[in-house]
Design a protein around this motif. Structure first.
Motif, PDB file in Angstrom:
ATOM      1  N   PHE A 115       6.541  -0.315   7.075  1.00 37.28           N
ATOM      2  CA  PHE A 115       6.490   0.302   6.533  1.00 37.28           C
ATOM      3  C   PHE A 115       7.968   0.876   5.807  1.00 37.28           C
ATOM      4  O   PHE A 115       9.454   0.251   6.693  1.00 37.28           O
ATOM      5  CB  PHE A 115       6.566   1.056   7.393  1.00 37.28           C
ATOM      6  CG  PHE A 115       5.182   1.595   8.437  1.00 37.28           C
ATOM      7  CD1 PHE A 115       4.334   2.527   7.560  1.00 37.28           C
ATOM      8  CD2 PHE A 115       5.123   0.648   9.574  1.00 37.28           C
ATOM      9  CE1 PHE A 115       3.201   3.051   8.372  1.00 37.28           C
ATOM     10  CE2 PHE A 115       3.655   1.234   9.863  1.00 37.28           C
ATOM     11  CZ  PHE A 115       3.268   2.176   9.882  1.00 37.28           C
TER      12      PHE A 115
ATOM     13  N   THR B 263       6.297   4.209   0.682  1.00 38.13           N
ATOM     14  CA  THR B 263       6.031   5.292   0.872  1.00 38.13           C
ATOM     15  C   THR B 263       7.053   6.087   0.484  1.00 38.13           C
ATOM     16  O   THR B 263       8.500   6.195   0.586  1.00 38.13           O
ATOM     17  CB  THR B 263       5.249   5.531   1.868  1.00 38.13           C
ATOM     18  OG1 THR B 263       4.977   7.589   1.711  1.00 38.13           O
ATOM     19  CG2 THR B 263       6.474   5.839   3.363  1.00 38.13           C
TER      20      THR B 263
ATOM     21  N   ASN C 124       3.621   6.868  11.413  1.00 40.94           N
ATOM     22  CA  ASN C 124       3.800   5.423  10.739  1.00 40.94           C
ATOM     23  C   ASN C 124       3.255   4.903  12.315  1.00 40.94           C
ATOM     24  O   ASN C 124       2.352   4.109  12.350  1.00 40.94           O
ATOM     25  CB  ASN C 124       5.013   5.068  10.626  1.00 40.94           C
ATOM     26  CG  ASN C 124       5.290   5.662   8.441  1.00 40.94           C
ATOM     27  OD1 ASN C 124       4.293   5.530   8.250  1.00 40.94           O
ATOM     28  ND2 ASN C 124       6.243   5.306   8.298  1.00 40.94           N
TER      29      ASN C 124
ATOM     30  N   ILE D 292      -0.745  -2.825   9.868  1.00 40.24           N
ATOM     31  CA  ILE D 292       0.448  -2.622   8.772  1.00 40.24           C
ATOM     32  C   ILE D 292       1.790  -3.704   9.687  1.00 40.24           C
ATOM     33  O   ILE D 292       1.832  -3.396  10.910  1.00 40.24           O
ATOM     34  CB  ILE D 292       1.299  -1.331   8.950  1.00 40.24           C
ATOM     35  CG1 ILE D 292      -0.044   0.226   8.579  1.00 40.24           C
ATOM     36  CG2 ILE D 292       2.141  -1.337   7.492  1.00 40.24           C
ATOM     37  CD1 ILE D 292      -0.746  -0.883   7.041  1.00 40.24           C
TER      38      ILE D 292
ATOM     39  N   ASP E 207       3.562   4.422  -8.559  1.00 39.62           N
ATOM     40  CA  ASP E 207       2.800   2.978  -7.424  1.00 39.62           C
ATOM     41  C   ASP E 207       2.767   2.173  -8.551  1.00 39.62           C
ATOM     42  O   ASP E 207       3.467   0.649  -8.295  1.00 39.62           O
ATOM     43  CB  ASP E 207       1.909   3.570  -6.972  1.00 39.62           C
ATOM     44  CG  ASP E 207       2.048   4.268  -5.616  1.00 39.62           C
ATOM     45  OD1 ASP E 207       3.369   4.527  -5.125  1.00 39.62           O
ATOM     46  OD2 ASP E 207       0.597   5.503  -5.403  1.00 39.62           O
TER      47      ASP E 207
ATOM     48  N   VAL F  84       3.539  -0.948   3.677  1.00 34.27           N
ATOM     49  CA  VAL F  84       3.513   0.117   3.302  1.00 34.27           C
ATOM     50  C   VAL F  84       4.683   0.128   2.516  1.00 34.27           C
ATOM     51  O   VAL F  84       5.565   0.423   3.087  1.00 34.27           O
ATOM     52  CB  VAL F  84       2.951   1.546   4.780  1.00 34.27           C
ATOM     53  CG1 VAL F  84       3.549   2.488   3.894  1.00 34.27           C
ATOM     54  CG2 VAL F  84       1.837   1.547   5.239  1.00 34.27           C
TER      55      VAL F  84
ATOM     56  N   GLN G 223      -0.283   2.773  13.168  1.00 35.00           N
ATOM     57  CA  GLN G 223      -0.082   2.236  13.594  1.00 35.00           C
ATOM     58  C   GLN G 223      -1.114   1.543  14.826  1.00 35.00           C
ATOM     59  O   GLN G 223      -2.243   0.924  15.060  1.00 35.00           O
ATOM     60  CB  GLN G 223       1.643   1.206  13.996  1.00 35.00           C
ATOM     61  CG  GLN G 223       1.101   0.231  14.324  1.00 35.00           C
ATOM     62  CD  GLN G 223       1.372  -1.403  13.011  1.00 35.00           C
ATOM     63  OE1 GLN G 223       0.276  -0.835  12.256  1.00 35.00           O
ATOM     64  NE2 GLN G 223       2.143  -1.527  12.683  1.00 35.00           N
TER      65      GLN G 223
ATOM     66  N   ILE H 261      -3.475   5.358   2.522  1.00 31.31           N
ATOM     67  CA  ILE H 261      -4.480   5.662   3.548  1.00 31.31           C
ATOM     68  C   ILE H 261      -4.989   6.291   4.201  1.00 31.31           C
ATOM     69  O   ILE H 261      -5.834   6.366   5.040  1.00 31.31           O
ATOM     70  CB  ILE H 261      -3.002   4.480   4.654  1.00 31.31           C
ATOM     71  CG1 ILE H 261      -2.247   3.160   3.902  1.00 31.31           C
ATOM     72  CG2 ILE H 261      -2.889   4.303   6.358  1.00 31.31           C
ATOM     73  CD1 ILE H 261      -1.569   2.413   4.556  1.00 31.31           C
TER      74      ILE H 261
ATOM     75  N   LEU I   5       0.706  -1.154  -0.501  1.00 31.73           N
ATOM     76  CA  LEU I   5       0.066  -0.084  -0.210  1.00 31.73           C
ATOM     77  C   LEU I   5       0.759   1.044   0.072  1.00 31.73           C
ATOM     78  O   LEU I   5       2.170   1.290   0.567  1.00 31.73           O
ATOM     79  CB  LEU I   5      -1.199  -0.054   1.151  1.00 31.73           C
ATOM     80  CG  LEU I   5      -1.363  -1.446   1.422  1.00 31.73           C
ATOM     81  CD1 LEU I   5      -2.021  -1.050   3.530  1.00 31.73           C
ATOM     82  CD2 LEU I   5      -3.123  -0.963   0.215  1.00 31.73           C
ATOM     83  N   ASP I   6       0.396   2.271  -0.892  1.00 34.00           N
ATOM     84  CA  ASP I   6       0.925   3.620  -0.382  1.00 34.00           C
ATOM     85  C   ASP I   6       0.485   4.154   0.469  1.00 34.00           C
ATOM     86  O   ASP I   6      -0.569   3.518   0.835  1.00 34.00           O
ATOM     87  CB  ASP I   6       0.561   3.877  -1.886  1.00 34.00           C
ATOM     88  CG  ASP I   6       1.173   5.626  -2.163  1.00 34.00           C
ATOM     89  OD1 ASP I   6       2.865   6.009  -1.560  1.00 34.00           O
ATOM     90  OD2 ASP I   6       0.599   6.574  -2.684  1.00 34.00           O
ATOM     91  N   ARG I   7       1.167   5.350   1.418  1.00 29.33           N
ATOM     92  CA  ARG I   7       1.114   5.766   2.487  1.00 29.33           C
ATOM     93  C   ARG I   7      -0.536   7.072   1.539  1.00 29.33           C
ATOM     94  O   ARG I   7      -1.224   6.902   2.322  1.00 29.33           O
ATOM     95  CB  ARG I   7       1.411   5.850   3.431  1.00 29.33           C
ATOM     96  CG  ARG I   7       1.358   7.000   4.346  1.00 29.33           C
ATOM     97  CD  ARG I   7       2.320   7.066   5.520  1.00 29.33           C
ATOM     98  NE  ARG I   7       2.663   8.355   5.406  1.00 29.33           N
ATOM     99  CZ  ARG I   7       3.644   9.071   5.755  1.00 29.33           C
ATOM    100  NH1 ARG I   7       4.022   9.057   6.830  1.00 29.33           N
ATOM    101  NH2 ARG I   7       3.245  10.659   5.420  1.00 29.33           N
TER     102      ARG I   7
ATOM    103  N   ILE J  28      -7.581  -2.677   5.605  1.00 32.10           N
ATOM    104  CA  ILE J  28      -6.499  -3.036   6.144  1.00 32.10           C
ATOM    105  C   ILE J  28      -7.119  -4.194   6.923  1.00 32.10           C
ATOM    106  O   ILE J  28      -5.972  -5.593   7.004  1.00 32.10           O
ATOM    107  CB  ILE J  28      -5.582  -2.158   7.321  1.00 32.10           C
ATOM    108  CG1 ILE J  28      -5.094  -1.053   5.812  1.00 32.10           C
ATOM    109  CG2 ILE J  28      -4.371  -2.644   8.070  1.00 32.10           C
ATOM    110  CD1 ILE J  28      -4.441   0.652   6.896  1.00 32.10           C
TER     111      ILE J  28
END
Length: 167
Positions: free
Chosen positions: A86, A50, A69, A83, A137, A48, A73, A13, A7-9, A36
């Motif tokens: 990261f 990013t 980050n 997650i 991405d 993640v 979480q 997210i 996942l990109d942040r 998630i």
């Protein structure tokens, strides 16, 4: 080996407010915590990856990015979500801070962060995919030999659900 959802942040997210890094600014994208939690329940890793060029631009430090980050979480626990790892890239070819000024292999659209995660976490590349909000991405996912999907909103859980069913 385990499959993963990369996942990109910012923009996937959390709401991308323009270099988000202050914990009080965290606002989840609609359905992101639920998405998630669904990834976790499916037995896949949630990872993640990013780009954080705000670090290279001197807008905030790596410590603030890690604190942001960690806050993500912490907040995800409210949904019994997590997650698993990261990965962030603080580099940019036009950085104002010299030590971050490089065209680094981790910077998407290059697949460096994905490749590191695959090695570090023993990820099954063939059964993994990435969700991002930019073409870079998707290009990084393709360069790593996996599908990449462009999330355009509005709810991440509604977007992820069919992807989890079909993979």
């Amino acid at each position: 080996m385990k499959p993963a959802v990369f996942l990109d942040r910012d923009g996937v997210i959390n709401v991308d407010t323009g270099y988000p890094h202050r914990i009080e600014e965290l606002e989840f994208i609609a359905g992101a915590p639920e998405a998630i939690a669904s990834i976790n329940a499916s037995g896949r890793l949630a990872v993640v990856v990013t780009n954080q060029s705000g670090i290279a631009r001197g807008l905030y430090g790596e410590e603030q990015a890690h604190a942001f980050n960690n806050h993500i979480q912490d907040r995800l626990r409210e949904w019994n979500a997590r997650i698993d790892a990261f990965y962030l890239c603080p580099y940019h070819p036009e950085a104002t801070i010299a030590r971050y000024r490089q065209d680094h292999p981790d910077r998407k659209p290059r697949p460096g962060m994905i490749e590191r995660a695959i090695r570090d976490l023993d990820i099954d590349r063939g059964n993994s995919f990435l969700v991002g909000d930019r073409q870079t991405d998707v290009q990084a996912a393709q360069a790593a030999g996996m599908p990449g999907y462009l999330f355009t909103g509005p709810r991440l859980d509604a977007f992820i659900k069919p992807l989890l069913s079909s993979s």
